[in-house]
Motif scaffolding. Structure first.
Motif, short mmCIF file in Angstrom:
data_model
loop_
_atom_site.label_atom_id
_atom_site.label_comp_id
_atom_site.label_asym_id
_atom_site.label_seq_id
_atom_site.Cartn_x
_atom_site.Cartn_y
_atom_site.Cartn_z
N THR A 157 5.23 -6.09 0.05
CA THR A 157 4.01 -5.37 -0.30
C THR A 157 3.35 -5.92 -1.56
O THR A 157 2.12 -6.06 -1.63
CB THR A 157 4.33 -3.88 -0.52
N SER A 207 2.49 2.51 2.48
CA SER A 207 2.12 1.09 2.31
C SER A 207 2.11 0.38 3.66
O SER A 207 1.18 -0.38 3.96
CB SER A 207 3.09 0.40 1.35
N CYS A 212 7.15 -3.97 4.04
CA CYS A 212 6.68 -2.79 3.29
C CYS A 212 7.85 -1.83 3.20
O CYS A 212 7.82 -0.72 3.75
CB CYS A 212 5.48 -2.17 3.99
#
Length: 353
Positions: free
Chosen positions: A156, A178, A284
């Protein structure tokens, strides 16, 4: 050079600034040491389309409401950076940057100080607030075959936008906010596969950060009073349906696949033997607290966790930890949530001194 202050705050992001606000109100002599070259904390490194979960009025640090961003119900990361920079200036907070903290030590002698060693000198402080957050310590799961994958892998923290992946086969791993936001970002111009450990749980569309903060606070109050655990935010769902996520979901572009078992040189394989080729995998998969600077104190418990009472470290009463998640205050890793534990930490320090 050695400096003497009442309090050293380590980290100049939202938690460090909230701490500075309350320390200033209490009249304490303090300094905020920030490793970043500019104001804005981790927000200045976020991907371009990242938006808050709450309107500006519900995303404010103590004392200074966040201004509304024109044309946006949910402010973007650039707006947050500008707000944090303005917050520093408005309250004339003593931030020094870039200063990288190497370690926090007990100073010895009368035992009344902690020694903060940095790349710009030494600070002797009667108390320390660690507010370094989690962005700087991304977590990557130990999935078989990850080291042998020939495509691009990133976390991320390294994602910047869909332009880098246009027309490519991309696998996004992670069923949290995310993962959903980045999957939504990529859903239109890539061959996307969104992979989650369990079926994604979207919160109701009318739920945003305002309600989540209220739920987290109510859960903490219930636990403190010995009442039944309501489950807090986790009981509602995992993903806030901010407009870009809602639009991609409603267009049928956010259909999640279960987690694969391993990677190959050119893709991934699921338990039933099906496979998919990929040019890139975006992990993520969350973060861990950035606490290596506290290692010299030797106060970590099991699995590296530092036991606390509120924000105060159990094994070192001169140290407070702020903004790492619910274990250092309900919703303390959020803009609106960090104010209260920051106030409590500052008050405890003032009483200690």
């Amino acid at each position: 050079m050695t400096h003497h202050v009442d309090v050293v705050v380590i980290g100049g992001g939202q938690a460090g600034l909230a701490a500075g606000y309350h320390l200033r109100r209490l009249g304490l002599d303090f300094v905020i040491l920030d490793a970043q070259a500019e104001a804005g904390g981790a927000w200045q490194h976020a991907w371009g389309s990242l938006h808050l979960f709450s309107p500006a009025a519900y995303s404010s640090l103590p004392g200074r409401p966040m201004p509304v961003q024109v044309g946006e119900t949910y402010p973007d990361a650039r707006h947050v950076v500008a707000y944090l920079a303005d917050y520093e200036r408005r309250y004339d907070l003593p931030v020094r940057r870039p200063v990288r903290v190497k370690g926090v030590h007990r100073a010895g002698g009368d035992g009344k100080c902690l020694r903060v060693e940095t790349d710009s000198g030494t600070w002797l402080a009667r108390a320390v607030i660690s507010a370094t957050g989690t962005w700087w310590r991304p977590f990557l799961p130990a999935v078989p075959g990850r080291s042998g994958f020939h495509g691009r892998q990133l976390h991320t923290v390294e994602y910047r936008g869909p332009r880098d992946f246009a027309g490519r086969r991309v696998i996004v791993v992670g069923g949290g906010n995310s993962g959903a936001q980045i999957a939504a970002d990529l859903a239109y111009d890539t061959e996307l596969t969104w992979v989650t450990q369990r079926p994604p749980r979207f919160l109701p569309d009318d739920i945003d950060g305002r309600a989540l903060f209220d739920v987290a606070t109510a859960r903490r109050r219930a636990l403190d009073e010995g009442r039944t655990d309501s489950g807090g935010v986790a009981s509602l769902g995992d993903i806030v349906a901010v407009p870009p996520v809602r639009e991609a979901r409603d267009a049928g572009l956010l259909k999640a696949s279960p987690m694969f078992t391993h990677l190959t040189a050119h893709g991934v394989v699921w338990a039933d033997g099906t496979s998919a080729e990929a040019d890139a995998v975006i992990w993520c998969t969350g973060f861990r607290p950035t606490l290596s600077h506290l290692a010299p104190l030797q106060i970590r418990g099991r699995r590296g966790h530092i036991p606390t009472i509120g924000t105060r470290a159990v094994a070192e009463p001169r140290l407070h930890l702020l903004g790492y998640g619910d274990w250092t205050g309900p919703a303390s890793a959020t803009l609106i949530g960090v104010g209260r534990p920051a106030r409590d930490a500052a008050r405890e320090i003032a009483e200690l001194l």
